[in-house]
Design an enzyme around this catalytic site. Sequence first.
Site, PDB file in Angstrom:
ATOM      1  N   ASN A 165      33.016  22.251  -0.205  1.00 50.45           N
ATOM      2  CA  ASN A 165      31.608  21.904  -0.398  1.00 50.45           C
ATOM      3  C   ASN A 165      30.894  23.183  -0.825  1.00 50.45           C
ATOM      4  O   ASN A 165      30.611  24.038   0.001  1.00 50.45           O
ATOM      5  CB  ASN A 165      31.038  21.367   0.925  1.00 50.45           C
ATOM      6  CG  ASN A 165      29.531  21.166   0.864  1.00 50.45           C
ATOM      7  OD1 ASN A 165      28.942  21.180  -0.223  1.00 50.45           O
ATOM      8  ND2 ASN A 165      28.905  20.990   2.022  1.00 50.45           N
ATOM      9  N   LYS A 211      27.938  23.576  -1.868  1.00 54.51           N
ATOM     10  CA  LYS A 211      26.483  23.586  -1.621  1.00 54.51           C
ATOM     11  C   LYS A 211      25.773  24.063  -2.903  1.00 54.51           C
ATOM     12  O   LYS A 211      26.243  23.742  -3.996  1.00 54.51           O
ATOM     13  CB  LYS A 211      26.155  24.437  -0.394  1.00 54.51           C
ATOM     14  CG  LYS A 211      27.045  24.043   0.792  1.00 54.51           C
ATOM     15  CD  LYS A 211      26.628  24.608   2.104  1.00 54.51           C
ATOM     16  CE  LYS A 211      27.601  24.120   3.173  1.00 54.51           C
ATOM     17  NZ  LYS A 211      27.223  24.509   4.525  1.00 54.51           N
ATOM     18  N   HIS A 259      25.401  14.865   5.124  1.00 57.57           N
ATOM     19  CA  HIS A 259      25.620  16.251   5.564  1.00 57.57           C
ATOM     20  C   HIS A 259      24.429  16.686   6.420  1.00 57.57           C
ATOM     21  O   HIS A 259      23.287  16.306   6.136  1.00 57.57           O
ATOM     22  CB  HIS A 259      25.782  17.172   4.344  1.00 57.57           C
ATOM     23  CG  HIS A 259      26.261  18.540   4.726  1.00 57.57           C
ATOM     24  ND1 HIS A 259      25.414  19.483   5.247  1.00 57.57           N
ATOM     25  CD2 HIS A 259      27.498  19.098   4.706  1.00 57.57           C
ATOM     26  CE1 HIS A 259      26.118  20.580   5.529  1.00 57.57           C
ATOM     27  NE2 HIS A 259      27.385  20.371   5.206  1.00 57.57           N
ATOM     28  N   GLU A 287      22.786  19.304   6.517  1.00 62.01           N
ATOM     29  CA  GLU A 287      21.704  19.978   5.770  1.00 62.01           C
ATOM     30  C   GLU A 287      20.809  18.943   5.094  1.00 62.01           C
ATOM     31  O   GLU A 287      19.592  19.149   4.976  1.00 62.01           O
ATOM     32  CB  GLU A 287      22.312  20.962   4.753  1.00 62.01           C
ATOM     33  CG  GLU A 287      22.864  22.200   5.459  1.00 62.01           C
ATOM     34  CD  GLU A 287      24.017  22.884   4.746  1.00 62.01           C
ATOM     35  OE1 GLU A 287      24.247  22.617   3.554  1.00 62.01           O
ATOM     36  OE2 GLU A 287      24.713  23.680   5.405  1.00 62.01           O
ATOM     37  N   GLU A 334      31.358  17.724  11.707  1.00 60.38           N
ATOM     38  CA  GLU A 334      30.828  19.061  11.430  1.00 60.38           C
ATOM     39  C   GLU A 334      29.786  19.424  12.484  1.00 60.38           C
ATOM     40  O   GLU A 334      28.595  19.092  12.326  1.00 60.38           O
ATOM     41  CB  GLU A 334      30.179  19.085  10.045  1.00 60.38           C
ATOM     42  CG  GLU A 334      31.124  18.765   8.916  1.00 60.38           C
ATOM     43  CD  GLU A 334      30.699  19.459   7.625  1.00 60.38           C
ATOM     44  OE1 GLU A 334      31.518  20.179   7.058  1.00 60.38           O
ATOM     45  OE2 GLU A 334      29.537  19.288   7.210  1.00 60.38           O
ATOM     46  N   GLY A 360      28.398  27.490   8.737  1.00 57.18           N
ATOM     47  CA  GLY A 360      27.873  28.710   8.137  1.00 57.18           C
ATOM     48  C   GLY A 360      27.559  29.801   9.145  1.00 57.18           C
ATOM     49  O   GLY A 360      26.895  30.782   8.818  1.00 57.18           O
ATOM     50  N   SER A 400      32.781  26.577   9.465  1.00 59.26           N
ATOM     51  CA  SER A 400      33.420  27.900   9.462  1.00 59.26           C
ATOM     52  C   SER A 400      34.949  27.839   9.474  1.00 59.26           C
ATOM     53  O   SER A 400      35.602  28.704  10.059  1.00 59.26           O
ATOM     54  CB  SER A 400      32.904  28.753  10.630  1.00 59.26           C
ATOM     55  OG  SER A 400      31.508  28.941  10.500  1.00 59.26           O
TER      56      SER A 400
HETATM   57  P1  PGA Z   1      30.959  26.269   6.310  1.00 60.56           P
HETATM   58  O1  PGA Z   1      30.278  24.890   5.824  1.00 60.56           O
HETATM   59  O2  PGA Z   1      32.448  26.133   6.074  1.00 60.56           O
HETATM   60  O3  PGA Z   1      30.342  27.335   5.461  1.00 60.56           O
HETATM   61  O4  PGA Z   1      30.659  26.410   7.766  1.00 60.56           O
HETATM   62  C1  PGA Z   1      30.888  23.650   6.058  1.00 60.56           C
HETATM   63  C2  PGA Z   1      29.990  22.542   5.559  1.00 60.56           C
HETATM   64  O5  PGA Z   1      28.776  22.629   5.725  1.00 60.56           O
HETATM   65  O6  PGA Z   1      30.481  21.548   4.977  1.00 60.56           O
END
Ligand code: PGA
Length: 265
Positions: free
Chosen positions: A12, A14, A98, A100, A170, A176, A216
Amino acid sequence: MSTYRKYIIAGNWKMNKNATEAKDFAEELVEHQGNQTDVSVVVCPPATDLQAVGHVFEGSNCSLGAQNMHPADAGAYTGEVSAEMLRDLFVSYVILGHSERRQYFGETDAFVNEKVHTALRNNLKPILCVGESIEERDAGRMIEVVKHQLLEGVSGVSEDQLDSLVLAYEPIWAIGTGRTASPEQAQEVHAALRGILAEQFSSEAASRVRILYGGSMKPENADSLLAQVDIDGGLIGGASLDVRSFVKLVEAAQAITERQLSATV
Ligand code: PGA
């Protein structure tokens, strides 16, 4: 006997990489991973990169995913992209719900559910994301929270359609942040999610659903996460932006698959 579920390693990106950078990444990825078949490799770039990445992926074993989609077929939705537009660019997966999107764009469970139906109707495989905040985890409410998100997200979905759906756990506190859920913490929630699906649909249908871990995940921690019985791959943000680390994640899934397959012979 446990069901064989092919791992999915999904990147992903983003809001990162322009179309030129995306094309370079895709070419390098196909060179390294394009022909292996033991792991489903999916890249979800920004909408503006879909066409460039799709061209490179043609004829390879890498699949294209989108990061979002509007539930309506067409219309006055400035700035939005429809399922049909994604299909036209050979997109096969779409990330929905997601955290976000939920947090910054106010997406509700009901809106995510509408998108799930639109995606399935258009032969797109939804990657439905669920996950709790740190406050919810500290209060011991994580299973209750993800159960609610899951049941609302798949409301009205048939058992047949469930085969096209991918789930991603998640935990928001791990996204992140560099702070990963431990394999045991992730496995506990993955097993609970599969149990909820078994109750809602059937245990056979639930045993076929791929449940990805996201938060992460990186080459250093992928092995122990992917080795858990109910973790069927990863949805990877930060570590998917560098092609070498993304390839390492695919290789980790591949190595576990080979071990599992040779153990069953
Ligand atoms: P990350 O993001 O691996 O940077 O923690 C995962 C995601 O939001 O899908």
